[in-house]
Design an enzyme around this catalytic site. Structure first.
Site, PDB file in Angstrom:
ATOM      1  N   GLU A 132     -12.890   0.881  12.609  1.00 45.12           N
ATOM      2  CA  GLU A 132     -14.353   0.612  11.901  1.00 45.12           C
ATOM      3  C   GLU A 132     -14.663  -0.846  12.568  1.00 45.12           C
ATOM      4  OE1 GLU A 132     -16.542   1.597   9.377  1.00 45.12           O
ATOM      5  OE2 GLU A 132     -15.563   3.424  10.647  1.00 45.12           O
ATOM      6  N   GLY A 157       0.825  -1.350   0.023  1.00 42.49           N
ATOM      7  CA  GLY A 157      -0.027   0.090  -0.046  1.00 42.49           C
ATOM      8  C   GLY A 157       0.858   1.210   0.026  1.00 42.49           C
ATOM      9  N   TYR A 163     -16.266  -3.966   5.056  1.00 47.79           N
ATOM     10  CA  TYR A 163     -14.747  -3.422   5.320  1.00 47.79           C
ATOM     11  C   TYR A 163     -14.580  -3.789   6.778  1.00 47.79           C
ATOM     12  CZ  TYR A 163     -11.038  -0.120   6.433  1.00 47.79           C
ATOM     13  OH  TYR A 163      -9.904   0.149   6.851  1.00 47.79           O
ATOM     14  N   SER A 170      -8.297  -1.209  12.101  1.00 48.18           N
ATOM     15  CA  SER A 170      -9.119  -0.076  12.131  1.00 48.18           C
ATOM     16  C   SER A 170     -10.094   0.041  13.002  1.00 48.18           C
ATOM     17  CB  SER A 170      -9.881  -0.090  10.620  1.00 48.18           C
ATOM     18  OG  SER A 170     -10.740   0.866  10.616  1.00 48.18           O
ATOM     19  N   LYS A 205     -11.518  -6.377   8.044  1.00 48.90           N
ATOM     20  CA  LYS A 205     -10.357  -5.684   9.064  1.00 48.90           C
ATOM     21  C   LYS A 205     -10.530  -6.734  10.350  1.00 48.90           C
ATOM     22  CE  LYS A 205      -8.106  -2.467   7.158  1.00 48.90           C
ATOM     23  NZ  LYS A 205      -6.722  -2.506   6.799  1.00 48.90           N
TER      24      LYS A 205
HETATM   25  P1  NDP Z   1      -5.359   4.099   0.949  1.00 47.89           P
HETATM   26  O1  NDP Z   1      -6.882   3.767   0.433  1.00 47.89           O
HETATM   27  O2  NDP Z   1      -4.818   5.543   0.561  1.00 47.89           O
HETATM   28  O3  NDP Z   1      -4.120   3.365   0.226  1.00 47.89           O
HETATM   29  C1  NDP Z   1      -4.635   1.979   0.073  1.00 47.89           C
HETATM   30  C2  NDP Z   1      -3.239   1.336  -0.598  1.00 47.89           C
HETATM   31  O4  NDP Z   1      -3.554  -0.026  -0.795  1.00 47.89           O
HETATM   32  C3  NDP Z   1      -3.013   1.690  -1.872  1.00 47.89           C
HETATM   33  O5  NDP Z   1      -1.614   1.888  -2.200  1.00 47.89           O
HETATM   34  C4  NDP Z   1      -3.653   0.532  -2.967  1.00 47.89           C
HETATM   35  O6  NDP Z   1      -2.734   0.611  -4.204  1.00 47.89           O
HETATM   36  C5  NDP Z   1      -3.291  -0.612  -2.273  1.00 47.89           C
HETATM   37  N1  NDP Z   1      -4.008  -1.882  -2.490  1.00 47.89           N
HETATM   38  C6  NDP Z   1      -4.938  -1.792  -2.766  1.00 47.89           C
HETATM   39  N2  NDP Z   1      -5.666  -3.182  -3.235  1.00 47.89           N
HETATM   40  C7  NDP Z   1      -4.493  -3.519  -3.391  1.00 47.89           C
HETATM   41  C8  NDP Z   1      -3.950  -5.077  -3.537  1.00 47.89           C
HETATM   42  N3  NDP Z   1      -4.817  -5.886  -3.850  1.00 47.89           N
HETATM   43  N4  NDP Z   1      -2.679  -5.520  -3.680  1.00 47.89           N
HETATM   44  C9  NDP Z   1      -1.858  -4.520  -3.168  1.00 47.89           C
HETATM   45  N5  NDP Z   1      -2.024  -3.339  -2.623  1.00 47.89           N
HETATM   46  C10 NDP Z   1      -3.258  -2.917  -2.703  1.00 47.89           C
HETATM   47  O7  NDP Z   1      -5.409   3.788   2.545  1.00 47.89           O
HETATM   48  P2  NDP Z   1      -4.731   4.745   3.568  1.00 47.89           P
HETATM   49  O8  NDP Z   1      -3.353   5.100   3.240  1.00 47.89           O
HETATM   50  O9  NDP Z   1      -5.771   5.403   4.084  1.00 47.89           O
HETATM   51  O10 NDP Z   1      -4.799   3.453   4.759  1.00 47.89           O
HETATM   52  C11 NDP Z   1      -3.506   2.456   4.650  1.00 47.89           C
HETATM   53  C12 NDP Z   1      -4.178   1.213   5.443  1.00 47.89           C
HETATM   54  O11 NDP Z   1      -4.475   1.826   6.605  1.00 47.89           O
HETATM   55  C13 NDP Z   1      -5.476   0.763   4.612  1.00 47.89           C
HETATM   56  O12 NDP Z   1      -5.121  -0.724   5.018  1.00 47.89           O
HETATM   57  C14 NDP Z   1      -6.397   1.134   5.626  1.00 47.89           C
HETATM   58  O13 NDP Z   1      -7.639   0.197   5.468  1.00 47.89           O
HETATM   59  C15 NDP Z   1      -5.761   1.146   7.067  1.00 47.89           C
HETATM   60  N6  NDP Z   1      -6.529   2.170   7.850  1.00 47.89           N
HETATM   61  C16 NDP Z   1      -6.590   3.615   7.553  1.00 47.89           C
HETATM   62  C17 NDP Z   1      -7.197   4.373   8.373  1.00 47.89           C
HETATM   63  C18 NDP Z   1      -7.135   5.927   7.863  1.00 47.89           C
HETATM   64  O14 NDP Z   1      -7.904   6.633   8.535  1.00 47.89           O
HETATM   65  N7  NDP Z   1      -6.463   6.089   6.949  1.00 47.89           N
HETATM   66  C19 NDP Z   1      -7.586   4.203   9.626  1.00 47.89           C
HETATM   67  C20 NDP Z   1      -7.238   2.803  10.155  1.00 47.89           C
HETATM   68  C21 NDP Z   1      -6.762   2.047   9.093  1.00 47.89           C
HETATM   69  P3  NDP Z   1      -3.511   1.292  -5.390  1.00 47.89           P
HETATM   70  O15 NDP Z   1      -2.921   2.745  -5.239  1.00 47.89           O
HETATM   71  O16 NDP Z   1      -2.991   0.565  -6.440  1.00 47.89           O
HETATM   72  O17 NDP Z   1      -4.969   1.483  -5.438  1.00 47.89           O
HETATM   73  P1  GDR Z   2     -14.692   6.110   7.486  1.00 48.96           P
HETATM   74  O1  GDR Z   2     -14.205   7.627   6.436  1.00 48.96           O
HETATM   75  O2  GDR Z   2     -15.709   5.540   6.764  1.00 48.96           O
HETATM   76  O3  GDR Z   2     -14.597   6.597   8.782  1.00 48.96           O
HETATM   77  O4  GDR Z   2     -13.460   5.251   7.042  1.00 48.96           O
HETATM   78  P2  GDR Z   2     -14.924   8.601   5.578  1.00 48.96           P
HETATM   79  O5  GDR Z   2     -14.188   9.661   5.778  1.00 48.96           O
HETATM   80  O6  GDR Z   2     -15.355   7.824   4.234  1.00 48.96           O
HETATM   81  O7  GDR Z   2     -16.440   8.763   6.457  1.00 48.96           O
HETATM   82  C1  GDR Z   2     -16.411   9.404   7.607  1.00 48.96           C
HETATM   83  C2  GDR Z   2     -18.019   9.597   8.170  1.00 48.96           C
HETATM   84  O8  GDR Z   2     -18.275  10.884   7.241  1.00 48.96           O
HETATM   85  C3  GDR Z   2     -19.686  10.556   6.981  1.00 48.96           C
HETATM   86  N1  GDR Z   2     -19.896  11.342   5.617  1.00 48.96           N
HETATM   87  C4  GDR Z   2     -19.295  11.110   4.386  1.00 48.96           C
HETATM   88  N2  GDR Z   2     -18.542  10.190   4.070  1.00 48.96           N
HETATM   89  C5  GDR Z   2     -17.996  10.174   2.866  1.00 48.96           C
HETATM   90  N3  GDR Z   2     -16.864   9.332   2.368  1.00 48.96           N
HETATM   91  N4  GDR Z   2     -18.620  11.025   1.886  1.00 48.96           N
HETATM   92  C6  GDR Z   2     -19.416  11.873   2.338  1.00 48.96           C
HETATM   93  O9  GDR Z   2     -20.095  12.748   1.452  1.00 48.96           O
HETATM   94  C7  GDR Z   2     -19.853  11.958   3.579  1.00 48.96           C
HETATM   95  N5  GDR Z   2     -20.749  12.525   4.113  1.00 48.96           N
HETATM   96  C8  GDR Z   2     -20.890  11.947   5.476  1.00 48.96           C
HETATM   97  C9  GDR Z   2     -19.850   8.862   6.616  1.00 48.96           C
HETATM   98  O10 GDR Z   2     -21.013   8.285   6.787  1.00 48.96           O
HETATM   99  C10 GDR Z   2     -19.056   8.544   7.887  1.00 48.96           C
HETATM  100  O11 GDR Z   2     -19.744   8.408   8.963  1.00 48.96           O
HETATM  101  C11 GDR Z   2     -12.167   5.708   7.004  1.00 48.96           C
HETATM  102  C12 GDR Z   2     -11.354   4.869   6.362  1.00 48.96           C
HETATM  103  O12 GDR Z   2     -10.043   5.516   6.007  1.00 48.96           O
HETATM  104  C13 GDR Z   2     -11.129   3.573   6.521  1.00 48.96           C
HETATM  105  O13 GDR Z   2     -10.295   2.814   5.879  1.00 48.96           O
HETATM  106  C14 GDR Z   2     -10.487   3.521   8.057  1.00 48.96           C
HETATM  107  O14 GDR Z   2     -10.469   2.205   8.488  1.00 48.96           O
HETATM  108  C15 GDR Z   2     -11.510   4.462   8.973  1.00 48.96           C
HETATM  109  O15 GDR Z   2     -11.443   5.621   8.464  1.00 48.96           O
HETATM  110  C16 GDR Z   2     -10.931   4.522  10.495  1.00 48.96           C
END
Ligand code: NDP
Ligand code: GDR
Length: 323
Positions: free
Chosen positions: A125, A8, A147, A123, A151
């Site tokens: 979540e 990732g 999701y 996460s 996780k």
């Molecule tokens: P992103 O969606 O920004 O990045 C996801 C990454 O995973 C990308 O590099 C994507 O590649 C890669 N990927 C997706 N599918 C595959 C696959 N089949 N094989 C290899 N690589 C793959 O996520 P974040 O950086 O925000 O999050 C990083 C991790 O942390 C994730 O696992 C997410 O679920 C978890 N997480 C994130 C949180 C947050 O608030 N950001 C909170 C808690 C957990 P590509 O560019 O090709 O799509």
């Molecule tokens: P989340 O993040 O689902 O918590 O997961 P997101 O920002 O998508 O949603 C947060 C909250 O906002 C509400 N919401 C909206 N969400 C999106 N995407 N678009 C909208 O227009 C909108 N309006 C309101 C949602 O209903 C939700 O309650 C993120 C991801 O990064 C996960 O991969 C990670 O694990 C968790 O955070 C922790």
């Protein structure tokens, strides 16, 4: 020189973690899946300083090859289908990437048979319909989306490999963390970008879903530091990483508009019920006491600081981007 393999790496966290590890003196390898479009925008400034390896969490052989090439001391599994709404429309694929993908990588590491330290990106979540407030490492899980379910599988398989095979494997239960590199579809980035575009006259209104949902939001750069700290301890363990504060989506919107001098934000926001989720996570707030005590980890950016830095970055970007 320590060596790290990051899945990732093209994502938000992967890009910040790669920067962080390079600064720490690591040799960084990143797993990148093939795409017909360009996906290296977030790490383009690092090209030449990270070694990119072809691979996919769906393809066990590619994981084995990546381990053989990188011979890492540490593996950070950040790759996932990470967008919650997409998990409702593609639940099986999400299970494959986000759930079973973890087992493929753990199994590849186990068979590789070297003392590799493993980080799993778990996460908040997983807490979903929360049964305890605030959420800690011992709070029971109740995921509310495919999701979150995937996780949860990834979390438990990480714990299981630690307990079964003595692997140094940690599950970081990270709450929402954001940055200017966040994907455009996630709420905070959608809001920051939308507000910037409205301010610049490039967009008239912002369509959002549930404004009442509450999240514990932090800054991604702070959170990748916690990932690394988890792998530097004597014993592997699981940690909640959060700020300990919760705010509604509506509060995020209000502060973002205020940053650009707009107080009557409701005039610009339309609530679109099509954006509501089949099952919502209403309230998340983490208790980072264990991370604070054992990792000496503290978030450095406040909620308002995060909103401001995201809006400022999108204002700058949008000002430079022609329509
Ligand atoms: P992103 O969606 O920004 O990045 C996801 C990454 O995973 C990308 O590099 C994507 O590649 C890669 N990927 C997706 N599918 C595959 C696959 N089949 N094989 C290899 N690589 C793959 O996520 P974040 O950086 O925000 O999050 C990083 C991790 O942390 C994730 O696992 C997410 O679920 C978890 N997480 C994130 C949180 C947050 O608030 N950001 C909170 C808690 C957990 P590509 O560019 O090709 O799509
Ligand atoms: P989340 O993040 O689902 O918590 O997961 P997101 O920002 O998508 O949603 C947060 C909250 O906002 C509400 N919401 C909206 N969400 C999106 N995407 N678009 C909208 O227009 C909108 N309006 C309101 C949602 O209903 C939700 O309650 C993120 C991801 O990064 C996960 O991969 C990670 O694990 C968790 O955070 C922790």
């Amino acid at each position: 020189m320590p060596r790290a393999l990051v899945t990732g790496i093209t994502g938000q966290d992967g890009s910040y973690l790669a920067e962080f590890l390079i600064e720490k003196g690591y040799e960084v390898y990143g797993l990148m899946r093939r795409s017909s479009v360009v996906t290296d925008q977030r790490i383009r400034h690092l090209l030449g300083r990270v070694e990119l390896l072809d691979g996919d969490l769906l393809d066990e052989g590619s994981l084995v090859r990546a381990l053989r090439t990188s011979t890492p001391d540490e593996v950070y599994n950040l790759g996932a289908q990470s967008f919650v709404p997409a998990s409702f429309t593609a639940p099986v694929m999400t299970g494959e990437f986000t759930g079973l993908g973890v087992t493929r990588l753990l199994e590849a590491i186990r068979l590789f048979d070297a003392p590799v330290r493993f980080y799993q990106a778990s996460s908040s979540e997983m807490f979903g319909k929360v049964v305890e407030v605030p959420q800690t490492e011992t709070t029971p899980f109740y995921p509310r989306s495919p999701y979150g379910v995937a996780k949860l599988y990834g979390h438990w398989i990480t714990v299981n490999y630690r307990e079964s095979y003595g692997l140094y494997a940690c599950s970081g239960i990270l709450f929402n963390h954001e940055s200017p590199r966040r994907g455009l579809e996630f709420a905070p980035r959608k809001i920051a970008r939308g507000v910037a575009r409205i301010k610049l006259g490039k967009q008239k209104e912002l369509h959002l879903g549930n404004l009442e949902a509450r999240r514990d939001w932090g800054y991604a750069k702070d959170y990748v530091r916690a990932m690394w700290l988890m792998l530097q301890q004597d014993e592997p363990d699981d940690y909640v990483v959060a700020t300990g504060e919760t705010h509604s989506v509506g509060e995020f919107v209000e502060l973002a508009f205020r940053r650009v001098g707009i107080e009557n934000w409701r005039d610009y926001v339309t609530v679109d019920t099509a954006l509501f989720r089949p099952a919502e996570v209403d309230l998340l707030i983490g208790d980072p006491a264990k991370a604070r005590a054992k990792l000496n980890w503290e978030p450095e950016v406040s909620f308002e600081g995060l909103v401001n830095l995201m809006v400022d970055a999108d204002l700058e970007l949008e000002a430079q981007t022609p329509e």
